[in-house]
Scaffold this motif. Structure first.
Motif, mmCIF file in Angstrom:
data_model
loop_
_atom_site.group_PDB
_atom_site.id
_atom_site.type_symbol
_atom_site.label_atom_id
_atom_site.label_comp_id
_atom_site.label_asym_id
_atom_site.label_seq_id
_atom_site.Cartn_x
_atom_site.Cartn_y
_atom_site.Cartn_z
ATOM 1 N N ALA A 57 26.599 12.199 4.589
ATOM 2 C CA ALA A 57 26.636 10.940 3.849
ATOM 3 C C ALA A 57 25.422 10.815 2.950
ATOM 4 O O ALA A 57 24.393 11.445 3.171
ATOM 5 N N ASP A 58 25.571 9.993 1.919
ATOM 6 C CA ASP A 58 24.472 9.661 1.022
ATOM 7 C C ASP A 58 24.501 8.134 0.873
ATOM 8 O O ASP A 58 25.556 7.512 1.019
ATOM 9 N N VAL A 59 23.350 7.539 0.611
ATOM 10 C CA VAL A 59 23.283 6.079 0.509
ATOM 11 C C VAL A 59 22.601 5.697 -0.790
ATOM 12 O O VAL A 59 21.518 6.191 -1.107
ATOM 13 N N TYR A 60 23.252 4.813 -1.566
ATOM 14 C CA TYR A 60 22.679 4.287 -2.801
ATOM 15 C C TYR A 60 22.174 2.875 -2.516
ATOM 16 O O TYR A 60 22.942 2.035 -2.023
ATOM 17 N N THR A 61 20.894 2.602 -2.818
ATOM 18 C CA THR A 61 20.283 1.350 -2.342
ATOM 19 C C THR A 61 19.619 0.546 -3.451
ATOM 20 O O THR A 61 18.699 -0.216 -3.194
ATOM 21 N N GLU A 62 20.083 0.694 -4.695
ATOM 22 C CA GLU A 62 19.363 0.066 -5.810
ATOM 23 C C GLU A 62 19.784 -1.381 -6.103
ATOM 24 O O GLU A 62 19.198 -2.025 -6.953
ATOM 25 N N HIS A 63 20.824 -1.866 -5.446
ATOM 26 C CA HIS A 63 21.193 -3.276 -5.664
ATOM 27 C C HIS A 63 20.204 -4.180 -4.934
ATOM 28 O O HIS A 63 19.758 -3.859 -3.830
ATOM 29 N N SER A 64 19.901 -5.333 -5.522
ATOM 30 C CA SER A 64 18.944 -6.244 -4.878
ATOM 31 C C SER A 64 19.648 -7.275 -3.998
ATOM 32 O O SER A 64 18.997 -8.081 -3.357
ATOM 33 N N CYS A 65 20.969 -7.268 -3.982
ATOM 34 C CA CYS A 65 21.684 -8.142 -3.040
ATOM 35 C C CYS A 65 22.956 -7.425 -2.570
ATOM 36 O O CYS A 65 23.222 -6.284 -2.959
ATOM 37 N N ALA A 66 23.725 -8.080 -1.718
ATOM 38 C CA ALA A 66 24.843 -7.409 -1.036
ATOM 39 C C ALA A 66 25.891 -6.903 -2.030
ATOM 40 O O ALA A 66 26.284 -7.608 -2.971
ATOM 41 N N VAL A 67 26.336 -5.666 -1.803
ATOM 42 C CA VAL A 67 27.354 -5.025 -2.645
ATOM 43 C C VAL A 67 28.725 -5.274 -2.011
ATOM 44 O O VAL A 67 28.873 -5.198 -0.794
ATOM 45 N N ASN A 68 29.712 -5.567 -2.858
ATOM 46 C CA ASN A 68 31.070 -5.780 -2.347
ATOM 47 C C ASN A 68 31.986 -4.588 -2.568
ATOM 48 O O ASN A 68 32.894 -4.345 -1.779
#
Length: 608
Positions: A57-68
Motif C-alpha cells: 500500500a501507499d498513502v497520500y497525505t497532502e489534504h488538510s482535511c478529511a478526504v471523501n
C-alpha cells in the motif's frame, strides 16, 4: 547540535487502514485503469492499495482535511481527490512523492463523487456546495465547461459517459437523476423514477447504458445516449437501500451492494438475477460500496472490511482484507514476536503476521470501545479498555475468552509480573493488582495515572502521572508500597523498563524523554533528550536494551542511543498529519509504529 546520521532508516511496510465508513453513507472506491491498484479514503489520507496483494500500500497525505473520494484519470497517470472543504487535488501516480499538478475549489462544501472524461481533459465533481451542488471544469486550467444545475438538493454521485457524444449524469438527494449534454454541459432533463435518495449513477464501460441505484432498494437501467428508461433491474433489486453499482468490464453484468447485507450480480440484457452474495447478519455487514476491476469484484462492509467476491462460490469471499479504520491506541507483540497486535478506538483488535503482514481480526466479545493497554503472556494476550475491564485473548484460537475482570475505574495501562503471576493495572483513581481472575489489591491514588511498567528483577512498578511525577512502587507479595517519586516538567505520558531491567525510560508532555538507571533512579546521563517539538506520547525499548524509540504528537519518531546519548536518528513525518500513538521493536533493527491515521508502519533502523 547533536550528530545525526542520514539516511538511517527506511519504511519497509505500511499496514494500511481500511476505508472510513459511516452508517447510511455510501463510499466510493477508485479503479486503476492499468488494473494494478484501487483507491479509497480514510481521514486526511488517500490509500492506494495493490489489488492482487493488498499488503502492498501507499498513502497520500497532502489534504488538510478529511478526504471523501479519489479517482484515477483514464490514462492512469493522475489521481484526483476531493475533500470535505470542496477542494480537489490532482496529483501524479508515477513519482513516489506524488507531485501536485493542480488544486481547485469547484464547490464550497464536501465533495462526494468525482468523474473524469475519457480523454482525461474534463472532471465533474458533485457534493454539498453552498451555492451549487456540482461543477464541471477543464483539468489543465480549472475553467468551467458548463453548469451542473437543475436539482434542488445535494448530489451524491456523478459519472461521465466514456464514449462520444459526451453526457454527464448526476444522482441527487431530491430523488432525481440529472442528465447533462455538452460540452459545454447544459442541463437536459431529470429522471424521476426513484422514490428516495439516488446514491449511485454509473455508465457502462461501452457507454451504451447507465444504471442508477437508490435508497428505495431500486436499480434502473437507462439508454446511455438518450437517457430513456429501459427498465428496472430486479423487482426490486434489494430489500434495503442500494449504496453502489459496478459494471463488468464487458458491460454485460452489473454488481450491486446494499444495506440489506447482500451484494447481487445481474444480467444486464435480461435484467435478471445471476447470483446473490449474502455477506453476513450484523449491522457491520451492510455493503456500502463495490468495484469491478478486471476479474476482481470488491465490496466494502460497514465494518470497513474489503471483500473479494467469489463468483464461483458465492457462499464465502475469496479474501477479506481486515484491519482498522479508527485510530489505533494499543500495540503489542506475542512472546515469540511472530504476531503484532493492534487495537483501536472502537475496540477492534487485529493480529498481523510480522513476516508478511497478513492479518485477521480477533473474534469474541472484546471491549467494544477504546483500549488503553495490551500485553502478551505465554499463550494469551491481555487487554484493558475504557469499559473498565481486563480481558484475555487466546492466541491460538484468535478470540477473546470469557475471562473478564471488572475494574473500579478506567484503566490506562497494564504490566505483567510473570513469575509472580500478577497483572498490575494503572487506573485513573487507583492501582490494581490481579492474580488469576481476582483483584487481590488496590491502592487509591490522588493523581491520574497515564501508564505503567514492571521490572521483573527488582519487582518495582513505575507509574506515570498527570501531576508531572513518575512514581516507583515495590511489589511486596500482593501489595504495592510507595518507593520514590521522580519529578518531570510536564505530565508523564508513558514509561518503560528496559528488557535487561537496568534502565527506566519515561516521556512527558514537556517534549522530553528521560533515561534513569534503575539502581538509584537517577538520570543515566547528562544529555537532554529533547528534540521533539510537542508532547511525547510513547516510548519503547529495543530487545537488546541499547536503543529507545519515542513517538510524539509532532508526527516524528526519534531513535535514541543509550551508549551514545548525544546521537539520535529522527524519522520526520513518520505518520504525516497524524500523531504517533504507539511504538514497539520487532527486533534490534525494526520499529513498528501506529498513528492516529489508523495505519501501522514497519521501519528498518540502522544501529546508531
Amino acid at each position: 547540535m547533536a550528530q545525526q546520521q542520514q539516511p538511517a532508516y527506511q519504511n519497509k511496510f505500511i499496514y494500511a487502514s481500511l476505508p472510513r465508513t459511516h452508517r447510511g453513507q455510501p463510499i466510493v472506491l477508485g479503479a486503476d485503469p492499468k488494473g494494478k491498484n484501487f483507491l479509497y479514503a480514510n481521514g486526511n489520507s488517500v490509500i492506494i492499495r495493490n489489488i492482487e496483494n493488498p499488503a502492498i500500500a501507499d498513502v497520500y497525505t497532502e489534504h488538510s482535511c478529511a478526504v471523501n473520494v479519489a479517482k484515477y484519470s483514464p490514462s492512469g497517470f493522475y489521481i484526483a481527490s476531493g475533500d470535505v472543504s470542496g477542494k480537489i487535488r490532482i496529483w501524479d501516480t508515477v513519482n513516489k512523492e506524488h507531485i501536485l499538478k493542480s488544486e481547485y475549489q469547484p464547490i464550497g462544501g464536501p465533495i462526494k463523487d468525482i468523474a473524469w472524461s475519457a480523454d482525461n481533459q474534463r472532471i465533474v465533481v458533485v457534493g454539498e456546495g453552498r451555492e451549487r451542488f456540482g461543477h464541471v471544469f477543464m483539468t489543465e486550467t480549472g475553467t468551467s465547461v458548463g453548469e451542473i444545475s437543475g436539482q434542488s438538493k445535494p448530489l451524491n454521485s456523478s459519472d461521465f459517459r466514456p464514449t462520444r457524444p459526451f453526457r454527464i449524469v448526476t444522482g441527487s438527494e431530491d430523488n432525481t437523476i440529472g442528465v447533462f449534454e455538452g460540452p459545454p454541459f447544459k442541463f437536459k432533463m431529470t429522471k424521476q423514477d426513484h422514490s428516495r435518495f439516488v446514491q449511485a449513477v454509473r455508465y457502462s464501460p461501452d457507454g451504451k447504458y447507465f444504471a442508477s441505484a437508490g435508497f428505495d432498494g431500486k436499480v434502473f437501467l437507462y439508454d446511455g445516449t438518450t437517457a430513456d428508461l429501459i427498465g428496472e433491474i430486479g423487482n426490486p433489486a434489494h430489500k434495503g437501500g442500494v449504496y453502489a453499482v459496478a459494471w463488468k468490464p464487458d458491460s454485460t453484468q452489473l454488481l450491486t451492494s446494499s444495506g440489506d447485507k447482500t451484494c447481487r450480480l445481474w444480467n444486464v440484457e435480461t435484467r435478471e438475477l445471476i447470483t446473490e452474495f449474502v455477506m453476513g447478519t450484523t449491522v457491520d455487514d451492510q455493503q456500502v460500496s463495490c468495484l469491478w476491476q478486471g476479474n476482481n469484484l470488491l465490496t466494502v462492509s460497514l465494518s470497513g472490511n474489503i471483500n473479494y467476491l467469489n463468483v464461483d462460490d458465492p457462499s464465502k469471499p475469496l479474501r477479506v482484507v481486515k484491519g482498522h479504520n479508527k485510530p489505533i491506541t494499543v500495540l503489542g507483540l506475542s512472546d515469540d514476536r511472530s504476531t503484532i497486535y493492534t487495537g483501536s478506538h472502537d475496540g477492534v483488535v487485529t493480529n498481523w503476521n510480522s513476516g508478511n503482514g497478513s492479518n485477521d481480526r480477533v473474534g469474541g466479545t472484546g471491549h467494544g470501545n477504546q483500549m488503553n493497554g495490551i500485553a502478551a503472556w505465554g499463550d494469551f494476550v491481555y487487554t484493558c479498555g475504557i469499559d473498565d475491564s481486563l480481558r484475555q485473548i487466546n492466541i491460538e484460537a484468535n478470540t477473546y475468552t470469557d475471562y473478564v475482570v471488572k475494574l473500579n475505574c478506567q484503566p490506562r495501562g497494564l504490566a505483567i509480573f510473570r513469575n509472580e503471576n500478577i497483572i498490575a493495572l494503572a487506573c485513573v483513581k487507583e492501582l490494581t493488582l490481579v492474580q488469576d481472575t481476582k483483584k487481590v489489591f488496590s491502592l487509591p491514588i490522588k493523581y491520574e495515572a497515564s501508564s505503567i511498567t514492571a521490572n521483573s528483577d527488582t519487582l518495582d512498578v513505575a507509574v506515570g502521572g498527570d501531576d508531572q511525577k513518575l512514581r516507583i512502587y515495590s511489589l511486596n507479595g500482593t501489595t504495592l508500597d510507595p518507593k520514590i517519586e521522580l519529578d518531570h516538567l510536564g505530565a508523564v505520558t508513558d514509561c518503560a523498563y528496559s528488557p535487561d531491567n537496568k534502565y527506566l525510560v519515561a516521556c512527558d508532555a514537556h517534549r522530553k524523554v528521560v533515561l534513569y538507571s534503575v539502581e538509584e533512579y537517577k538520570p543515566a546521563h547528562n544529555k537532554e533528550w529533547g528534540f521533539h517539538n510537542a508532547r511525547v506520547n510513547t516510548v519503547a525499548w529495543s530487545p537488546n536494551s541499547l536503543l529507545v524509540a519515542s513517538g510524539s504528537l509532532d508526527t516524528t519518531i526519534i531513535i535514541w542511543s543509550v551508549a551514545n546519548p548525544s546521537k539520535h536518528t529522527i524519522i520526520k513525518n513518520a505518520h504525516p498529519q497524524s500523531q504517533i500513538t504507539r511504538l514497539v521493536w520487532l527486533d534490534n533493527n525494526t520499529v513498528i509504529s501506529t498513528g492516529q491515521d489508523c495505519n501501522t508502519k514497519v521501519w528498518e533502523v540502522e544501529t546508531i
